[in-house]
Write an enzyme that holds these catalytic residues in place. Structure first.
Site, PDB file in Angstrom:
ATOM      1  N   SER A   1     -90.656 -41.082  11.089  1.00 23.05           N
ATOM      2  CA  SER A   1     -90.221 -40.861  12.467  1.00 23.05           C
ATOM      3  C   SER A   1     -91.299 -40.233  13.339  1.00 23.05           C
ATOM      4  CB  SER A   1     -88.954 -40.008  12.448  1.00 23.05           C
ATOM      5  OG  SER A   1     -88.453 -39.876  13.745  1.00 23.05           O
ATOM      6  N   HIS A   2     -90.986 -39.075  13.881  1.00 20.74           N
ATOM      7  CA  HIS A   2     -91.875 -38.409  14.835  1.00 20.74           C
ATOM      8  C   HIS A   2     -92.968 -37.598  14.125  1.00 20.74           C
ATOM      9  CE1 HIS A   2     -88.697 -35.900  13.446  1.00 20.74           C
ATOM     10  NE2 HIS A   2     -89.438 -34.840  13.696  1.00 20.74           N
TER      11      HIS A   2
ATOM     12  N   ASP B   1     -91.087 -44.263  15.199  1.00 24.89           N
ATOM     13  CA  ASP B   1     -90.341 -45.466  14.824  1.00 24.89           C
ATOM     14  C   ASP B   1     -89.450 -45.977  15.946  1.00 24.89           C
ATOM     15  OD1 ASP B   1     -88.764 -43.188  14.524  1.00 24.89           O
ATOM     16  OD2 ASP B   1     -87.566 -44.043  12.910  1.00 24.89           O
TER      17      ASP B   1
ATOM     18  N   ARG C   1     -86.269 -42.551  19.037  1.00 29.33           N
ATOM     19  CA  ARG C   1     -86.061 -41.450  19.980  1.00 29.33           C
ATOM     20  C   ARG C   1     -86.571 -41.849  21.360  1.00 29.33           C
ATOM     21  NH1 ARG C   1     -87.341 -35.709  17.119  1.00 29.33           N
ATOM     22  NH2 ARG C   1     -86.281 -36.121  15.160  1.00 29.33           N
TER      23      ARG C   1
ATOM     24  N   LYS D   1     -80.112 -44.742  16.268  1.00 28.11           N
ATOM     25  CA  LYS D   1     -80.423 -44.405  17.646  1.00 28.11           C
ATOM     26  C   LYS D   1     -81.533 -45.336  18.114  1.00 28.11           C
ATOM     27  CE  LYS D   1     -83.172 -40.335  16.325  1.00 28.11           C
ATOM     28  NZ  LYS D   1     -82.929 -40.114  14.890  1.00 28.11           N
TER      29      LYS D   1
HETATM   30  C1  G16 Z   1     -83.559 -37.457  12.295  1.00 32.85           C
HETATM   31  C2  G16 Z   1     -82.081 -37.720  12.297  1.00 32.85           C
HETATM   32  C3  G16 Z   1     -81.451 -37.120  13.514  1.00 32.85           C
HETATM   33  C4  G16 Z   1     -81.786 -35.645  13.606  1.00 32.85           C
HETATM   34  C5  G16 Z   1     -83.294 -35.447  13.560  1.00 32.85           C
HETATM   35  C6  G16 Z   1     -83.678 -33.989  13.447  1.00 32.85           C
HETATM   36  O1  G16 Z   1     -84.156 -38.131  13.361  1.00 32.85           O
HETATM   37  O2  G16 Z   1     -81.784 -39.102  12.272  1.00 32.85           O
HETATM   38  O3  G16 Z   1     -80.077 -37.303  13.421  1.00 32.85           O
HETATM   39  O4  G16 Z   1     -81.279 -35.104  14.779  1.00 32.85           O
HETATM   40  O5  G16 Z   1     -83.816 -36.082  12.427  1.00 32.85           O
HETATM   41  O6  G16 Z   1     -83.181 -33.501  12.249  1.00 32.85           O
HETATM   42  P1  G16 Z   1     -83.574 -32.070  11.712  1.00 32.85           P
HETATM   43  O7  G16 Z   1     -83.104 -31.116  12.783  1.00 32.85           O
HETATM   44  O8  G16 Z   1     -82.845 -31.921  10.425  1.00 32.85           O
HETATM   45  O9  G16 Z   1     -85.067 -32.012  11.584  1.00 32.85           O
HETATM   46  P2  G16 Z   1     -85.525 -38.908  13.169  1.00 32.85           P
HETATM   47  O10 G16 Z   1     -85.862 -39.425  14.531  1.00 32.85           O
HETATM   48  O11 G16 Z   1     -86.493 -37.878  12.654  1.00 32.85           O
HETATM   49  O12 G16 Z   1     -85.229 -39.967  12.162  1.00 32.85           O
END
Ligand code: G16
Length: 546
Positions: A114-115, A282, A285, A379
């Site tokens: 992801s990020h 990805d 967001r 998302k």
């Molecule tokens: C993932 C989850 C999201 C969550 C985010 C942050 O997003 O799919 O539902 O809000 O992580 O999670 P945490 O607070 O546990 O770090 P992504 O975009 O990283 O796949």
């Protein structure tokens, strides 16, 4: 070509977090590490997965191509009939969800952290999605983890890597399994055309509306270039950093005002474009920015919900909305006004899946810059940005006007998240344990004008399958509706990250222009008083404030 069984040894650290297994690239590069996890996923699947279709794609980060080929060879060994793979191994997370649903695939594997930063010293990740296109629920990820701790071998085709073609569109076979390399963007773009009023948005661009879409050298680049520039007619060059790079060009592709600082600078300067947008590694967001106004994700969800009927795909209204527990309650007010239910789930997109499948919720969103709907089960960053553009095109209002009119009608939920990153895991666990011990005594306690109404550790019972998820974050809810939430991130790869979420509702219009951190000052102080963050972490301030 033959299928071989390779002896390995189990790893004890393959527990999927909020969104799949995320580790440093170097961890994934250990012999058998990726293969063991993939085999654990395959072993967790019922036998009807044999003969079915699997989708594979990732965000193009370092190791994406290597991992893609390994997974194709293992899918052939498991007995899948077909693998659909993105061109060059590239598919955004929302595109994987779209392709799974469109092809009625058994499931999909997404390669992304992801990020989180990429590159050889960065992070890698892997996630399994089920047939509805959404992240596997906890009962599956728990089973995968259990298997991963015991696994001693995996099966793989011994076909040479250069025979596992992912760079040419088309179809071929490995061990009798069909491999179809598809255009990464086409199915996804077609889906958006069916949801949004492309003509209205095209007219808006034709009349001089301008946008800066920062893809942050991550996977949204090809999608945004095709859809925003080519199909909707934004000026060429509106999508910047639009080539996905293995290390994201050194950028930290997390679309928030801290990491997307270039975009923020441009949107806060004179002659800013009409619309600023960014998305993450990805592309699930998104961040929306008006002129000198970064729209808070919780507000964005509320505004999309309030205006959804203006968009063709949602013109018959919303069945309900859902937000993760730490997300602000701005959308709750919209749901009340619309007379529809609003669900509060734990953090993690996987918790929205059942609500969407059961048509109990149509739009979902999170404070972490994620917004989505029932069009897929992830998302969706580009979708959210086009949703905004559709509303702007129909209302002929600016981002700022829409946001300010929304606050005028519903009041403003001041909101901020303070992150304390890379803290010692043991200390972070102690801090959370100490909070858990304190919560019962907090009920009724006054901190200046703030009186604690409820203090608990959030527990969620899924209204569809009645599964229970406990210990999802400490909530302190005050009698005036303000909230402080503490939880540990489930997506980091270094130590622990403490997230402190702060929310204050303001109905007085004369106070809407206040600085967010100023508006939240008392709550920030209360959070410190209750949790003793400074003394536990030795950090005098958060590493990231969004
Ligand atoms: C993932 C989850 C999201 C969550 C985010 C942050 O997003 O799919 O539902 O809000 O992580 O999670 P945490 O607070 O546990 O770090 P992504 O975009 O990283 O796949």
């Amino acid at each position: 070509m033959a299928i071989v069984s390779v002896v390995s040894r189990p790893f004890q650290d393959q527990k999927p977090g909020t969104s799949g297994l995320r580790k440093k690239v170097k961890v994934f590069q250990q012999s058998h590490y990726l293969e063991n996890f993939v085999q654990s996923v395959f072993n967790s699947l019922p036998t009807d997965s044999i003969g079915s279709t699997l989708v594979v794609g990732g965000d193009g980060r370092y190791y994406n191509d290597v991992a893609t080929r390994i997974i194709i060879k293992m899918a052939a060994a498991h007995g899948f009939a077909k693998v659909i793979v993105g061109h060059n191994g590239i598919l955004s997370t929302p595109a994987v969800s779209c392709v799974i649903r469109k092809n009625k695939a058994y499931g999909g594997i997404i390669l992304s952290a992801s990020h989180n930063p990429g590159g050889v010293d960065g992070d890698f990740g892997i996630k399994y999605n089920i047939a509805n296109g959404g992240p596997a629920p906890e009962k599956i990820t728990d089973e995968v983890f259990r298997i991963s701790k015991e696994i001693t071998s995996y099966k793989i085709s011994d076909v040479a890597d250069d025979k596992v073609e992912i760079t040419q569109l088309g179809s071929y076979k490995i061990e009798g399994m069909q491999v179809e390399v598809i255009d990464s963007v086409a199915d996804y773009a077609q889906m958006l055309q069916e949801l949004f009023d492309f003509d209205a948005i095209r007219q808006m661009f034709a009349s001089g509306f301008n946008i800066r879409f920062d893809s942050m050298s991550a996977v949204s680049g090809p999608y945004a270039t095709e859809i925003v520039e080519k199909q909707l007619g934004a000026t060429k060059g509106s999508v910047v950093n639009n080539i996905p790079l293995p290390d994201f060009g050194g950028l930290h592709p997390d679309p928030n005002p801290v990491n997307a600082e270039d975009l923020i600078k441009i949107m806060y300067a004179n002659n800013a474009p009409d619309f600023g947008a960014a998305s993450d590694g990805d592309a699930d967001r998104n961040m929306v920015v008006g002129k000198s106004l970064a729209v808070a994700p919780s507000d964005s969800l509320a505004i999309l919900a309030a205006n959804a009927k203006l968009v063709p795909g949602y013109k018959s209204g919303l069945a309900g909305v859902a937000r993760s527990m730490p997300t602000s309650t701005a959308v709750d007010r919209v749901a009340k006004e619309l007379g529809i239910p609003c669900f509060e789930t734990p953090t993690g997109w996987k918790f929205f899946g059942n609500l969407l499948d059961a048509d109990m919720a149509t739009l979902c969103g999170e404070e972490s810059y994620g917004t989505g709907s029932n069009h897929i089960r992830e998302k969706d960053g580009v979708w959210a940005i086009i949703f905004w553009l559709n509303i702007l095109a129909v209302t002929k209002k600016s981002v700022n006007q829409l946001v300010e009119e929304h606050w005028d009608k519903y009041g403003r939920n001041f909101y901020s998240r303070h992150d304390y990153e890379a803290i010692n895991s043991e200390l972070a666990n102690k801090l959370m344990a100490s909070l858990r011990e304190k919560i019962t005594a907090l009920s009724g306690k006054a901190f200046g004008q703030y009186i604690v109404d409820v203090a608990d550790d959030f527990s969620y019972t899924d209204p569809v399958d009645n599964s229970v998820s406990k210990q999802q974050g400490i909530r302190i809810i005050f009698t005036n509706g303000s909230r402080i939430v503490f939880r540990l991130s489930g997506t980091g790869t270094e130590g622990a990250t403490l997230r402190v979420y702060l929310e204050k509702y303001e109905a007085d219009k004369t106070k809407f222009k206040q600085d967010t951190q100023d508006a939240l000052k008392e709550l920030i102080d209360i959070a410190e008083e209750v949790a003793q963050i400074k003394s536990y972490t030795g950090m005098s301030e958060p590493t990231v404030v969004t």
